[in-house]
Design an enzyme around this catalytic site. Structure first.
Site, mmCIF file in Angstrom:
data_model
loop_
_atom_site.group_PDB
_atom_site.id
_atom_site.type_symbol
_atom_site.label_atom_id
_atom_site.label_comp_id
_atom_site.label_asym_id
_atom_site.label_seq_id
_atom_site.Cartn_x
_atom_site.Cartn_y
_atom_site.Cartn_z
ATOM 1 N N THR A 1 0.260 -16.449 -12.910
ATOM 2 C CA THR A 1 0.179 -16.274 -11.449
ATOM 3 C C THR A 1 -1.188 -15.714 -11.064
ATOM 4 O O THR A 1 -1.717 -16.034 -9.997
ATOM 5 C CB THR A 1 1.279 -15.344 -10.887
ATOM 6 O OG1 THR A 1 1.080 -14.000 -11.330
ATOM 7 C CG2 THR A 1 2.660 -15.832 -11.239
ATOM 8 N N LYS A 2 -1.760 -14.886 -11.942
ATOM 9 C CA LYS A 2 -3.079 -14.334 -11.634
ATOM 10 C C LYS A 2 -4.167 -15.395 -11.887
ATOM 11 O O LYS A 2 -5.186 -15.412 -11.187
ATOM 12 C CB LYS A 2 -3.322 -13.062 -12.442
ATOM 13 C CG LYS A 2 -2.373 -11.912 -12.081
ATOM 14 C CD LYS A 2 -2.472 -11.461 -10.616
ATOM 15 C CE LYS A 2 -1.685 -10.192 -10.332
ATOM 16 N NZ LYS A 2 -1.752 -9.764 -8.931
ATOM 17 N N ALA B 1 0.816 -1.228 0.000
ATOM 18 C CA ALA B 1 0.000 0.000 0.000
ATOM 19 C C ALA B 1 0.843 1.268 0.000
ATOM 20 O O ALA B 1 0.301 2.360 0.103
ATOM 21 C CB ALA B 1 -0.930 0.000 1.208
ATOM 22 N N TYR C 1 3.883 -13.753 -15.611
ATOM 23 C CA TYR C 1 2.925 -12.979 -14.806
ATOM 24 C C TYR C 1 1.487 -13.499 -14.910
ATOM 25 O O TYR C 1 0.850 -13.766 -13.881
ATOM 26 C CB TYR C 1 2.988 -11.515 -15.235
ATOM 27 C CG TYR C 1 1.968 -10.619 -14.573
ATOM 28 C CD1 TYR C 1 2.043 -10.327 -13.215
ATOM 29 C CD2 TYR C 1 0.924 -10.054 -15.316
ATOM 30 C CE1 TYR C 1 1.107 -9.495 -12.612
ATOM 31 C CE2 TYR C 1 -0.009 -9.226 -14.713
ATOM 32 C CZ TYR C 1 0.084 -8.949 -13.358
ATOM 33 O OH TYR C 1 -0.843 -8.129 -12.762
ATOM 34 N N ASN D 1 -3.046 -6.882 -2.335
ATOM 35 C CA ASN D 1 -2.728 -6.070 -3.515
ATOM 36 C C ASN D 1 -1.290 -6.247 -3.988
ATOM 37 O O ASN D 1 -1.019 -6.125 -5.180
ATOM 38 C CB ASN D 1 -2.996 -4.595 -3.175
ATOM 39 C CG ASN D 1 -2.365 -3.665 -4.182
ATOM 40 O OD1 ASN D 1 -2.877 -3.468 -5.286
ATOM 41 N ND2 ASN D 1 -1.212 -3.086 -3.825
ATOM 42 N N VAL E 1 5.341 -9.924 1.826
ATOM 43 C CA VAL E 1 4.432 -11.071 1.682
ATOM 44 C C VAL E 1 5.175 -12.372 1.407
ATOM 45 O O VAL E 1 4.578 -13.450 1.526
ATOM 46 C CB VAL E 1 3.368 -10.815 0.588
ATOM 47 C CG1 VAL E 1 2.564 -9.557 0.880
ATOM 48 C CG2 VAL E 1 3.972 -10.765 -0.811
HETATM 49 N N1 LIG Z 1 -0.933 -1.491 -12.931
HETATM 50 C C1 LIG Z 1 -1.735 -2.258 -13.644
HETATM 51 O O1 LIG Z 1 -2.074 -1.950 -14.824
HETATM 52 C C2 LIG Z 1 -2.294 -3.513 -13.057
HETATM 53 C C3 LIG Z 1 -3.237 -4.242 -13.820
HETATM 54 C C4 LIG Z 1 -3.779 -5.399 -13.275
HETATM 55 C C5 LIG Z 1 -3.404 -5.819 -12.018
HETATM 56 N N2 LIG Z 1 -2.470 -5.119 -11.304
HETATM 57 C C6 LIG Z 1 -2.113 -5.608 -9.981
HETATM 58 O O2 LIG Z 1 -2.288 -4.558 -9.054
HETATM 59 C C7 LIG Z 1 -1.427 -4.769 -7.931
HETATM 60 C C8 LIG Z 1 -0.702 -3.479 -7.607
HETATM 61 O O3 LIG Z 1 0.039 -3.116 -8.735
HETATM 62 P P1 LIG Z 1 0.515 -1.615 -9.023
HETATM 63 O O4 LIG Z 1 0.176 -1.343 -10.431
HETATM 64 O O5 LIG Z 1 0.061 -0.701 -7.970
HETATM 65 O O6 LIG Z 1 2.096 -1.834 -8.950
HETATM 66 P P2 LIG Z 1 3.255 -1.036 -8.182
HETATM 67 O O7 LIG Z 1 3.040 0.428 -8.297
HETATM 68 O O8 LIG Z 1 4.510 -1.639 -8.701
HETATM 69 O O9 LIG Z 1 3.038 -1.432 -6.647
HETATM 70 C C9 LIG Z 1 3.256 -2.755 -6.220
HETATM 71 C C10 LIG Z 1 3.247 -2.768 -4.726
HETATM 72 O O10 LIG Z 1 3.480 -4.123 -4.288
HETATM 73 C C11 LIG Z 1 4.552 -4.076 -3.371
HETATM 74 N N3 LIG Z 1 5.268 -5.345 -3.278
HETATM 75 C C12 LIG Z 1 5.934 -6.010 -4.244
HETATM 76 N N4 LIG Z 1 6.484 -7.123 -3.742
HETATM 77 C C13 LIG Z 1 6.157 -7.157 -2.425
HETATM 78 C C14 LIG Z 1 6.428 -8.038 -1.373
HETATM 79 N N5 LIG Z 1 7.209 -9.137 -1.526
HETATM 80 N N6 LIG Z 1 5.903 -7.781 -0.149
HETATM 81 C C15 LIG Z 1 5.145 -6.684 0.045
HETATM 82 N N7 LIG Z 1 4.870 -5.782 -0.903
HETATM 83 C C16 LIG Z 1 5.375 -6.032 -2.135
HETATM 84 C C17 LIG Z 1 5.437 -2.930 -3.823
HETATM 85 O O11 LIG Z 1 6.330 -2.535 -2.810
HETATM 86 P P3 LIG Z 1 7.713 -1.748 -3.140
HETATM 87 O O12 LIG Z 1 7.339 -0.300 -3.328
HETATM 88 O O13 LIG Z 1 8.534 -2.010 -1.934
HETATM 89 O O14 LIG Z 1 8.271 -2.354 -4.394
HETATM 90 C C18 LIG Z 1 4.361 -1.908 -4.117
HETATM 91 O O15 LIG Z 1 3.891 -1.329 -2.917
HETATM 92 C C19 LIG Z 1 -0.517 -5.935 -8.313
HETATM 93 O O16 LIG Z 1 -0.987 -7.127 -7.714
HETATM 94 C C20 LIG Z 1 -0.658 -6.017 -9.834
HETATM 95 O O17 LIG Z 1 -0.436 -7.325 -10.307
HETATM 96 C C21 LIG Z 1 -1.920 -3.969 -11.795
#
Ligand SMILES: NC(=O)c1ccc[n+]([C@@H]2O[C@H](COP(=O)([O-])OP(=O)(O)OC[C@H]3O[C@@H](n4cnc5c(N)ncnc54)[C@H](OP(=O)(O)O)[C@@H]3O)[C@@H](O)[C@H]2O)c1
Length: 244
Positions: A171-172, A12, A168, A88, A62
């Site tokens: 995994t989803k 978050a 990727y 998330n 996580v």
């Molecule tokens: N962006 C899109 O278009 C999109 C589309 C579909 C689904 N999603 C899904 O939405 C979710 C959030 O994505 P986002 O776009 O917001 O990406 P993001 O900006 O890269 O944020 C990802 C978040 O997950 C955290 N994270 C990664 N590995 C972790 C771990 N081992 N333990 C705890 N936290 C961890 C990151 O922390 P750090 O800051 O420390 O790296 C960051 O806070 C993901 O599950 C992604 O698959 C995104």
């Protein structure tokens, strides 16, 4: 302890997770801001406080049993129950530009890391938080998935599903399947669990292509705040149910 509802959002500190936290905060939830990096988590909490959100930081990687166990202990001490869990945190496994993950040349170490985060991480966090969720009168779990995890859509040549992403996307799909099994196990308990696709969102994840994360967070917030008797074991985007 507080009578306010408490929500935990993993990952978050930025992107979609931050906006889900903000959205729950504006619905009067007290938000536990999960972040694997302490400083990034505290910076997010500071920004949420400035926006009027009742939030506190939770160190949470996580992929780490220890980190998740300690996070659950903190939730217990701070709130004594958990009303909503939004799983998330996620990674793409992308190692360069282009968003193509060719299954024939995949690095198994990368695949393992993405599964560890996007699937095992969700199971690890969910199970650790369950004792606190079970203390809520209306527990909700939201797994942030993606339309690229829809095997139905991926397998349909008539649908534009973007590039091959063999690390990727599966995994989803795996996360979706796990969501269904949790829902089956939770039958009759009042715990509602669903998966959500946020669409293409402008975050670090996508090189800031897509729609604003504030807008994309709405569907997850809605599922985290479902009324009793709401749907469970389903997969949603903004428009409603989508196929697994
Ligand atoms: N962006 C899109 O278009 C999109 C589309 C579909 C689904 N999603 C899904 O939405 C979710 C959030 O994505 P986002 O776009 O917001 O990406 P993001 O900006 O890269 O944020 C990802 C978040 O997950 C955290 N994270 C990664 N590995 C972790 C771990 N081992 N333990 C705890 N936290 C961890 C990151 O922390 P750090 O800051 O420390 O790296 C960051 O806070 C993901 O599950 C992604 O698959 C995104």
């Amino acid at each position: 302890m507080s009578d306010k509802k408490t929500a935990l959002v993993t990952g978050a500190n930025k992107g979609l997770g931050y906006e889900i936290a903000a959205g729950l905060g504006t619905r009067s939830y007290r938000v536990a801001v999960g972040a694997r990096d302490k400083a990034r988590g505290e910076a997010a909490v500071k920004a949420l406080h400035a926006a009027g959100v009742d939030a506190f930081a939770v160190s949470l990687d996580v992929t780490s049993d220890r980190s998740v166990t300690e996070a659950a202990e903190l939730i217990g001490r701070r709130s004594g129950r958990l009303d909503a869990l939004v799983n998330n945190a996620g990674i793409s496994g992308e190692t360069g530009p282009g968003w193509v993950q060719d299954p024939t040349t995949l690095d198994i170490a990368v695949v393992r890391e993405v599964v560890e985060t996007n699937v095992y991480g969700v199971i690890r966090v969910t199970n650790a938080m369950l004792p606190w969720l079970r203390r809520s009168a209306s527990p909700r779990i939201v797994n942030v998935s993606s339309s690229v995890g829809s095997v139905t859509w991926q397998a349909d040549p008539a649908i534009e599903v973007g590039p091959v992403m063999a690390a990727y996307s599966p995994t989803k799909s795996y996360l979706n399947a796990v969501t269904v099994h949790y829902a089956r196990q939770f039958t009759g308990t009042g715990i509602l669990i669903n998966a959500v696709c946020p669409g293409l969102v402008a975050t670090d994840f996508t090189g800031f292509q897509g729609r604003p994360p504030q807008q994309a967070a709405a569907a997850a917030v809605r599922l985290a705040t479902l009324p009793d008797g709401g749907p469970t074991g389903s997969f949603f985007n903004d428009d409603g149910r989508i196929p697994w």
